[in-house]
Write a protein that holds these residues in place. Structure first.
Motif, short mmCIF file in Angstrom:
data_model
loop_
_atom_site.label_atom_id
_atom_site.label_comp_id
_atom_site.label_asym_id
_atom_site.label_seq_id
_atom_site.Cartn_x
_atom_site.Cartn_y
_atom_site.Cartn_z
N TRP A 109 0.84 -1.20 0.00
CA TRP A 109 0.00 0.00 0.00
C TRP A 109 0.87 1.25 0.00
O TRP A 109 1.92 1.27 0.65
CB TRP A 109 -0.89 0.04 1.24
CG TRP A 109 -1.76 -1.15 1.45
CD1 TRP A 109 -1.60 -2.13 2.38
CD2 TRP A 109 -2.94 -1.50 0.73
NE1 TRP A 109 -2.62 -3.06 2.28
CE2 TRP A 109 -3.46 -2.69 1.27
CE3 TRP A 109 -3.64 -0.90 -0.34
CZ2 TRP A 109 -4.62 -3.31 0.80
CZ3 TRP A 109 -4.79 -1.51 -0.80
CH2 TRP A 109 -5.27 -2.70 -0.23
N GLN A 110 0.42 2.29 -0.67
CA GLN A 110 1.11 3.58 -0.63
C GLN A 110 0.88 4.28 0.71
O GLN A 110 1.74 5.01 1.18
CB GLN A 110 0.64 4.48 -1.77
CG GLN A 110 1.02 4.00 -3.15
CD GLN A 110 2.53 4.01 -3.37
OE1 GLN A 110 3.24 4.88 -2.87
NE2 GLN A 110 3.01 3.03 -4.11
N SER A 111 -0.29 4.04 1.32
CA SER A 111 -0.65 4.71 2.57
C SER A 111 -1.81 3.97 3.23
O SER A 111 -2.47 3.14 2.60
CB SER A 111 -1.06 6.16 2.30
OG SER A 111 -2.27 6.17 1.54
N LEU A 112 -2.07 4.31 4.48
CA LEU A 112 -3.24 3.74 5.16
C LEU A 112 -4.53 4.21 4.51
O LEU A 112 -5.51 3.46 4.46
CB LEU A 112 -3.22 4.10 6.64
CG LEU A 112 -2.13 3.42 7.48
CD1 LEU A 112 -2.12 3.99 8.90
CD2 LEU A 112 -2.33 1.92 7.52
N ALA A 113 -4.52 5.44 4.01
CA ALA A 113 -5.71 5.96 3.33
C ALA A 113 -6.02 5.16 2.07
O ALA A 113 -7.18 4.84 1.79
CB ALA A 113 -5.52 7.44 2.99
N GLU A 114 -4.98 4.82 1.29
CA GLU A 114 -5.19 4.00 0.09
C GLU A 114 -5.75 2.64 0.50
O GLU A 114 -6.69 2.14 -0.13
CB GLU A 114 -3.88 3.79 -0.67
CG GLU A 114 -4.08 2.89 -1.87
CD GLU A 114 -2.80 2.28 -2.44
OE1 GLU A 114 -2.79 2.03 -3.65
OE2 GLU A 114 -1.85 2.02 -1.68
N ARG A 115 -5.21 2.06 1.55
CA ARG A 115 -5.70 0.75 2.00
C ARG A 115 -7.17 0.84 2.38
O ARG A 115 -7.97 0.00 1.97
CB ARG A 115 -4.90 0.26 3.21
CG ARG A 115 -5.38 -1.11 3.68
CD ARG A 115 -4.97 -1.41 5.11
NE ARG A 115 -5.45 -2.72 5.48
CZ ARG A 115 -6.66 -2.96 6.00
NH1 ARG A 115 -7.52 -1.99 6.18
NH2 ARG A 115 -7.01 -4.20 6.32
N GLU A 116 -7.53 1.84 3.13
CA GLU A 116 -8.91 1.99 3.58
C GLU A 116 -9.86 2.09 2.39
O GLU A 116 -10.88 1.41 2.34
CB GLU A 116 -9.05 3.23 4.47
CG GLU A 116 -10.45 3.48 4.97
CD GLU A 116 -10.93 2.43 5.96
OE1 GLU A 116 -12.16 2.24 6.06
OE2 GLU A 116 -10.10 1.79 6.63
N THR A 117 -9.52 2.92 1.42
CA THR A 117 -10.38 3.13 0.25
C THR A 117 -10.52 1.87 -0.58
O THR A 117 -11.63 1.42 -0.90
CB THR A 117 -9.81 4.27 -0.62
OG1 THR A 117 -9.76 5.46 0.17
CG2 THR A 117 -10.65 4.51 -1.85
N LYS A 118 -9.39 1.27 -0.95
CA LYS A 118 -9.41 0.12 -1.85
C LYS A 118 -9.94 -1.14 -1.17
O LYS A 118 -10.68 -1.92 -1.77
CB LYS A 118 -8.03 -0.12 -2.45
CG LYS A 118 -7.63 0.98 -3.42
CD LYS A 118 -6.28 0.74 -4.03
CE LYS A 118 -5.95 1.81 -5.05
NZ LYS A 118 -4.61 1.61 -5.64
N TRP A 119 -9.55 -1.37 0.08
CA TRP A 119 -10.00 -2.58 0.78
C TRP A 119 -11.51 -2.52 1.03
O TRP A 119 -12.21 -3.51 0.87
CB TRP A 119 -9.23 -2.76 2.08
CG TRP A 119 -9.42 -4.12 2.68
CD1 TRP A 119 -10.16 -4.44 3.77
CD2 TRP A 119 -8.90 -5.36 2.20
NE1 TRP A 119 -10.13 -5.79 4.01
CE2 TRP A 119 -9.34 -6.39 3.05
CE3 TRP A 119 -8.08 -5.69 1.12
CZ2 TRP A 119 -9.01 -7.72 2.86
CZ3 TRP A 119 -7.75 -7.03 0.94
CH2 TRP A 119 -8.22 -8.03 1.81
N THR A 120 -12.01 -1.36 1.41
CA THR A 120 -13.44 -1.19 1.63
C THR A 120 -14.22 -1.44 0.33
O THR A 120 -15.24 -2.13 0.34
CB THR A 120 -13.76 0.20 2.19
OG1 THR A 120 -13.10 0.34 3.46
CG2 THR A 120 -15.25 0.41 2.38
N ALA A 121 -13.71 -0.89 -0.78
CA ALA A 121 -14.38 -1.10 -2.08
C ALA A 121 -14.41 -2.58 -2.44
O ALA A 121 -15.43 -3.10 -2.91
CB ALA A 121 -13.67 -0.30 -3.16
#
Length: 108
Positions: free
Chosen positions: A58-70
């Motif tokens: 992951w590039q960031s925790l924010a990227e993880r949150e967005t993509k994993w949730t989707a």
């Protein structure tokens, strides 16, 4: 870059079903959602040979949150997961850790 290590402990005898699901379904859906895997491993020696361990980059925790949730709310994933568990539960336990590489890590 941060990495997520996920360990899936399977219900006894269900590791082949989990591996098949990743190979034929999950990885395609991850590609759709832009989720990048950094390696998959089975346990040869350890506490259990009914485990699958993998890493996500992951590039960031924010990227993880967005993509994993989707991914986790994708109707295609929810339907596929239900179908693959029609014969019974596959995963008994999931452990997830978010890791940051050290300054001297070969993986950055």
């Amino acid at each position: 870059m941060i990495y997520e290590m996920r360990q899936y402990r399977c219900v006894p005898g269900r590791l082949p079903a989990l591996i098949k699901r990743f190979d034929t379904i999950t990885l395609k859906l991850w590609e759709k959602h832009g989720i990048k895997q950094a390696g998959f491993f089975t346990t040869l020696i350890g506490e259990s040979n009914q485990e699958l361990t993998y890493f996500l980059a992951w590039q960031s925790l924010a990227e993880r949150e967005t993509k994993w949730t989707a991914f986790m709310t994708d109707p295609e994933w929810l339907e596929a997961r239900a179908k693959t568990e029609a014969d019974g539960q596959i995963v008994a336990n999931i452990v997830s850790q978010i890791l940051a590489p050290t300054a001297f890590s070969a993986v950055k």
